[in-house]
Design an enzyme around this catalytic site. Structure first.
Site, PDB file in Angstrom:
ATOM      1  N   TYR A 164       1.021  -1.117  -0.175  1.00 35.84           N
ATOM      2  CA  TYR A 164      -0.056  -0.086   0.259  1.00 35.84           C
ATOM      3  C   TYR A 164       1.061   1.069  -0.143  1.00 35.84           C
ATOM      4  CZ  TYR A 164      -3.765   3.168   1.187  1.00 35.84           C
ATOM      5  OH  TYR A 164      -4.933   3.985   1.173  1.00 35.84           O
ATOM      6  N   LYS A 196       1.040   4.001  -3.051  1.00 36.65           N
ATOM      7  CA  LYS A 196       0.656   5.505  -2.679  1.00 36.65           C
ATOM      8  C   LYS A 196       1.589   6.348  -3.009  1.00 36.65           C
ATOM      9  CE  LYS A 196      -4.043   4.650  -2.030  1.00 36.65           C
ATOM     10  NZ  LYS A 196      -4.928   5.341  -2.887  1.00 36.65           N
TER      11      LYS A 196
END
Length: 255
Positions: free
Chosen positions: A161, A165
């Site tokens: 993640y 991002k």
């Protein structure tokens, strides 16, 4: 050249926006606020009832279209449907995302690849496709990418993640640089934990209380607070802002 001003009520009347992941959570809050401020909104989502959700928001100004941001054909069809329905595209909000969490030493190839495919590649491909529409239209546009505080700080079990991002922020800067010549503003928003239905479940109890103690303002965020920043970036008030990442985290990343 003189300053043309902007609507100080932050209305985006008659603008056409696409919001991916717009049928729930942050995406839904953004869709609802855009509609309230006069925009027409195409809600792209994997939910089978996305059309019904859009009608419940606004039967006249919202349309719900099934879209898988990992599938080129699905994206192309959804974009064409939105363009045919509304006649143009002025704003894109890339809100579709996924969080598949595990320890870095044992995260599966599947978890890693799905996270990159949806959060990073999906955001890029949608931006690329809509960017080309905006370039062809010739009147500029606004692209807003949902990143995360996870792009800026390390979070336990968030290796895929965080990587995805961080990539969104890097991509945002390059697109902003390259597309400024076309008057396309590209920016990112990086929230802390947001109290969507999923957020409430994931960060309930002792885990959530411990996390909130790390935030200087002492609380998590609400979808409406992210929507407010998206509205600002979509409006003419933000015409001089591009390539930026606006952090909404109660001060969590300033420590």
């Amino acid at each position: 050249m003189s300053f043309q001003g902007y609507d100080k009520n932050f209305n985006i009347k008659d603008k056409v926006a696409i919001v991916t992941g717009g049928a729930s959570g942050i995406g839904k809050a953004i869709s609802e606020l855009f509609l309230e401020k006069g925009a027409k909104v195409a809600i792209f989502d994997l939910k089978e009832n996305v059309s019904d959700i859009a009608k419940e928001m606004n039967a006249e100004k919202a349309i719900g279209i099934y879209c898988d941001v990992t599938n080129n054909n699905s994206m192309d069809q959804a974009i064409q449907m939105a363009k045919n329905y509304f006649g143009k595209i002025d704003i894109l909000v890339n809100c579709a995302g996924i969080a598949l969490l595990d320890d870095a030493e044992k995260i599966s190839d599947d978890y890693w690849q799905k996270t990159i495919d949806i959060n990073l590649t999906g955001t890029f491909k949608m931006s690329q496709k809509i960017g080309n529409v905006m370039i062809e239209q010739g009147h500029g546009g606004k692209i807003i990418n949902l990143a995360s505080q996870a792009a800026l700080i390390a979070l336990d079990n968030h290796v895929a993640y965080c990587a995805s991002k961080a990539g969104v922020i890097g991509m945002t800067k390059v697109l902003a640089y390259e597309w400024a010549q076309f008057k396309i503003n590209v920016n990112a928003i990086s929230p802390t934990v947001i109290l969507t239905e999923l957020g409430k479940k994931a960060w309930s109890g002792e885990k959530g209380e411990k996390a909130k103690k790390e935030i200087p303002l002492g609380r998590f965020g609400y979808p409406e607070e992210v929507a407010a920043v998206a509205l600002f970036l979509a409006s003419d008030a933000a015409n001089l802002i591009t390539g930026e990442n606006i952090v909404i985290d109660g001060g969590n990343t300033i420590k």
